[in-house]
Design an enzyme around this catalytic site. Structure first.
Site, PDB file in Angstrom:
ATOM      1  N   GLU A   1      -5.042  -6.862   1.583  1.00 22.42           N
ATOM      2  CA  GLU A   1      -3.878  -7.468   2.216  1.00 22.42           C
ATOM      3  C   GLU A   1      -3.771  -8.966   1.979  1.00 22.42           C
ATOM      4  O   GLU A   1      -2.694  -9.489   1.678  1.00 22.42           O
ATOM      5  CB  GLU A   1      -3.871  -7.190   3.723  1.00 22.42           C
TER       6      GLU A   1
ATOM      7  N   ASP B   1       0.394  -5.093  11.919  1.00 16.98           N
ATOM      8  CA  ASP B   1      -0.999  -5.268  12.370  1.00 16.98           C
ATOM      9  C   ASP B   1      -1.924  -5.504  11.165  1.00 16.98           C
ATOM     10  O   ASP B   1      -2.904  -6.234  11.256  1.00 16.98           O
ATOM     11  CB  ASP B   1      -1.499  -4.028  13.103  1.00 16.98           C
ATOM     12  N   PHE B   2      -1.623  -4.835  10.040  1.00 16.07           N
ATOM     13  CA  PHE B   2      -2.490  -4.970   8.864  1.00 16.07           C
ATOM     14  C   PHE B   2      -2.259  -6.307   8.170  1.00 16.07           C
ATOM     15  O   PHE B   2      -3.131  -6.799   7.450  1.00 16.07           O
ATOM     16  CB  PHE B   2      -2.256  -3.834   7.867  1.00 16.07           C
TER      17      PHE B   2
ATOM     18  N   GLU C   1       0.837  -1.192   0.000  1.00 13.26           N
ATOM     19  CA  GLU C   1       0.000   0.000   0.000  1.00 13.26           C
ATOM     20  C   GLU C   1       0.877   1.250   0.000  1.00 13.26           C
ATOM     21  O   GLU C   1       1.739   1.407   0.862  1.00 13.26           O
ATOM     22  CB  GLU C   1      -0.914  -0.017   1.235  1.00 13.26           C
TER      23      GLU C   1
ATOM     24  N   HIS D   1      -2.202  -0.632  15.971  1.00 14.18           N
ATOM     25  CA  HIS D   1      -1.194  -0.070  15.060  1.00 14.18           C
ATOM     26  C   HIS D   1       0.197  -0.090  15.659  1.00 14.18           C
ATOM     27  O   HIS D   1       1.091   0.564  15.160  1.00 14.18           O
ATOM     28  CB  HIS D   1      -1.555   1.376  14.691  1.00 14.18           C
TER      29      HIS D   1
END
Lengths: 421, 354
Positions: free
Chosen positions: A138, A163-164, A113, A207
């Site tokens: 993702e 985290d993503f 991203e 995050h």
């Protein structure tokens, strides 16, 4: 588990229950690499170090505490170029290494991203097919990385934050981790998963996680988190050159990426310098870069009374704690693991044998993670080590003062260390 | 249950209230007293007000990062929300959540930071509502870029297959963080939603009355058990993805930002390695993105949902509403800032300090 051909955490042959703690310092096989820094702890830390770092840069205070002033960063880098090193910021050093790898091997590509904007230098150099922005997908762009690696590329798949990556966790734990073994060792997945991790800057509980303990649990997954720009560059080069999956965690407090959005040029009202370790944010990087082998720890400070073990920002917190302890006459050594998998068990045991006391400071959750793994390692060694750990025991709070208290700060590490003395 | 009669005064009151809270927090962010990130919903007030006016207290709203406005619209106390965003343990979530993860169970509203999760969360709420409280609906707010997130698409399918009382609201501001959405999106989103079997409406998100009418049709349908809806609304994000967005910086202070970005891009483009066509494509990509941003910020920036709302109620009514809201929200932010005290930096407070 033992049937897995590439099982991690293999115990070194020397770590038998019969090895007794050695009261005096023995010649060490661990790489002694004191951190070059402009902070005031240099003298004490280098006092008993027999190999002064040849890469110590010229004085450079222009950019150590301001992550965000990119103009200053570049100027500083040019000025500090001497003796084969150039001063770089942490994130800049990672891109420097990635640039070298991409120039050397055109199979190396990167996507994620917003990478075209965040790594605009690489975009301008290698074009929009090798540096590719992804949709917010993702699970698919991670799995696509695995497919591309199987198909012959060497992708560096980036997540803004680890985290993503949890959205695409299946790709890591079920595919990237398994395909090499499913194919009888014939199908490698030479992929790097690059992701921000870690906190201290109030980004909240979704995050700021690190997940390195959990990631290290899976077969064929290497996990690293550098604490300095030089390590960041050397480990990224090793990660890209590795034929296995490497999760490369870029600590967000050291990297200028996120902090650039949240302070400095964006809002001069915010200054991270008091919380941000200067020696980790900016430092000399060898211009003739060589890979740092995965799974090799570095001794940042020698000490005969107790060994503090950590990685990422935790190393700097341990160095702070060691300064505090030194004021009371307690000599604490600091071991920077750099890799969670492979874990440099030999280095941990060697230092443990010297001091007999170990504190692990871990910016990951307490349960089922690195601190438990090292406790088991020490217990199995039979060395009779006294042990304490400092880790994250709750959802990481958003409010700064609550967050600080929840993370392995220097005060917590110092308290844990004193409890063993 | 729907309030299909549109009340422009109430719409303008809600929108003004949202805007004032957002502005107060944006100012506080730039003053350095909001820790972490802040994604404002400035520019989305017409969408939020137009939809929330149809909801009763027990309907669920599942939110994304731009959650301050919807939470204010749902009736959350502004001061309590501000305290949370400013990092106080006296905030609505005791300092644990912060801006990106605000939770207000008392009004069945909550924000999750994981992009797209509002979809499946709304599906779950709808299943629970169908079982326990028929007639209640669940609304998921998401951006157009989220349409590329698997779990959101999966939740479209589940909602349609099971005829669940869900409204998916796609707020299309054309940008996916800092990536131009169309460059990473295949096909047409409205057609895509139809393909899932969702009932579809579209509206100009800067026109609160249009949004209200379109949302009303879908919400009535969902409440009556006729299945989920998809509302596609256009909007603009004048503040960028979040405060501090480098694209906004580039547009507002091009010279400054060029100084920051220029050398690296130049180094990259002049590097010996890499092919010439690679370098051209890379630099062209950056140029194209800058041009698209300049266009969107110029054209879309002129459409402010509050200006539209003001026209609907007339200047006299609008002024009265603004004065009342300004007094209340002004007091709330003053109290919240006083509670925090002077804080030039964050992340550096010793344990126990606020």
């Amino acid at each position: 588990m033992s049937a897995i051909p590439t099982a991690r955490h293999a115990r070194p042959a020397t770590a038998t229950p019969t090895s007794a703690p050695t009261p005096t310092a023995t010649p060490t096989a661990v790489r002694t690499e004191p951190m070059t820094t402009t902070t005031n702890r240099t003298e004490t830390r280098h006092a008993d170090t027999n190999t002064p770092d040849p890469n110590t840069p010229n004085t450079d205070t222009t950019n150590a505490s301001t992550p965000n002033s990119s103009a200053a960063r570049r100027t500083g880098g040019d000025e500090a170029e001497s003796r084969g090193t150039r001063r770089m910021n942490y994130g800049e050093a990672i891109d420097y290494a990635l640039g070298i790898a991409m120039a050397k091997d055109e199979r190396v590509v990167t996507w994620g991203e917003d990478v075209q904007l965040t790594h605009r230098d690489l975009l301008a150099r290698f074009g929009n097919e090798r540096v590719r922005d992804t949709p917010i997908s993702e699970s698919a762009f991670l799995y696509a990385g695995i497919g591309a690696a199987m198909g012959g590329l060497r992708p560096v798949v980036e997540f803004i934050m680890i985290d993503f990556a949890t959205v695409g966790w299946a790709g890591i734990v079920n595919a990237a981790s398994k395909f090499k073994d499913f194919s009888g060792g014939r199908w490698e997945v030479p992929m790097v998963i690059r992701a921000g991790c870690g906190g201290w800057y109030s980004d909240g509980g979704q995050h700021e996680q690190t997940f390195w303990g959990q990631l290290a649990a899976y077969p064929n997954i290497n996990v690293v988190c550098p604490s300095t720009p030089a390590d960041a560059a050397g480990l990224m080069l090793a990660a890209v050159e590795s034929d296995e999956v490497v999760v490369f965690l870029e600590h967000q407090l050291l990297s200028e990426q996120m902090l650039d959005f949240l302070g400095g040029d964006s809002r001069p009202t915010v200054d991270f310098s008091a919380i941000r370790p200067a020696a980790g944010a900016s430092g000399p990087v060898p211009t003739a870069l060589t890979p740092i082998p995965l799974g090799t720890a570095a001794l940042r400070r020698e000490g005969c009374d107790i060994t503090l073990v950590s990685l990422g920002v935790g190393v700097h917190r341990c160095l702070e704690a060691a300064d505090t302890l030194a004021a009371d006459g307690i000599e604490a050594g600091v071991l920077d693991l750099r890799s969670v998998s492979p874990l440099d068990s030999a280095a941990i045991l060697e230092q443990a044998a010297i001091t007999g006391r170990v504190v692990v400071a871990d910016e990951d959750y307490l349960g089922g993670g690195l601190t438990g793994e090292i406790a088991a390692l020490l217990l199995e060694s039979g060395l009779g080590i006294r042990y304490a750990r400092v880790a994250v025991e709750q959802t990481i709070p958003f409010a700064p003062h609550l967050e600080y208290a929840a993370l392995p700060n220097a005060e917590r590490i110092t308290t844990a260390a004193r409890s063993l003395l | 249950m729907s309030r299909n009669g549109f009340d422009p005064t109430e719409a303008y009151r809600l929108m003004t209230r949202m805007r004032l809270v957002e502005e107060a927090l944006v100012t506080a962010w730039h003053d350095g007293i909001v820790p972490g990130e802040y994604h404002s919903a400035i520019g989305e007030e017409g969408i939020v007000a137009g939809i929330l006016m149809h909801l009763a207290g027990h309907d669920a709203t599942l939110l994304d990062h731009r959650n301050t406005s919807p939470l204010i619209g749902r009736g959350v106390d502004p001061e309590s929300l501000m305290l949370e965003v400013l990092g106080s343990e006296r905030g609505m979530n005791r300092g644990m959540a912060g801006h990106m993860h605000l939770m207000a169970p008392e009004v069945h509203a909550g924000a999750d930071g994981m992009v797209g999760s509002g979809g499946p969360l709304a599906v779950g709420h709808a299943i629970a509502n169908t079982a326990l409280h028929p007639g209640r609906i669940a609304v998921a707010f998401h951006g157009e870029a989220t349409s590329n997130q698997g779990m959101l698409m999966e939740s479209y399918n589940m909602a349609a297959a099971w005829k669940l009382p869900v409204l998916f609201v796609c707020k299309d501001n054309k940008w996916s963080i800092s990536t131009y959405s169309k460059s990473v999106t295949g096909g047409d989103l409205v057609k895509r939603a139809r393909g899932f079997g969702l009932a579809v409406e579209t509206a100009d998100g800067t026109k609160v009355d249009e949004v209200h009418a379109a949302a009303g049709r879908l919400i009535d349908r969902a409440r009556a058990g006729k299945g989920p809806g998809y509302l596609h609304v256009t909007c603009h994000r004048p503040g960028g993805h979040f405060e501090g967005d480098p694209i906004v910086r580039l547009l507002k202070q091009p010279a400054t930002q060029a100084k920051v970005w220029g050398p690296g891009i130049k180094d990259g483009a002049l590097a010996a390695s890499g092919t010439r066509s690679d370098r051209i494509s890379g630099v062209a990509e950056l140029g194209l993105r800058g041009a698209r941003a300049a266009r969107d910020w110029t054209l879309q920036g002129r459409k402010d949902p509050l200006r539209r709302g003001r026209r609907l109620v007339g200047a006299a009514v609008a002024d009265r509403i603004e004065a009342a809201q300004r007094a209340e929200i002004g007091a709330a932010i003053a109290n919240a800032r006083a509670a925090i005290g002077p804080r030039r930096t964050f992340g550096v407070q010793p344990v126990g300090a606020r």
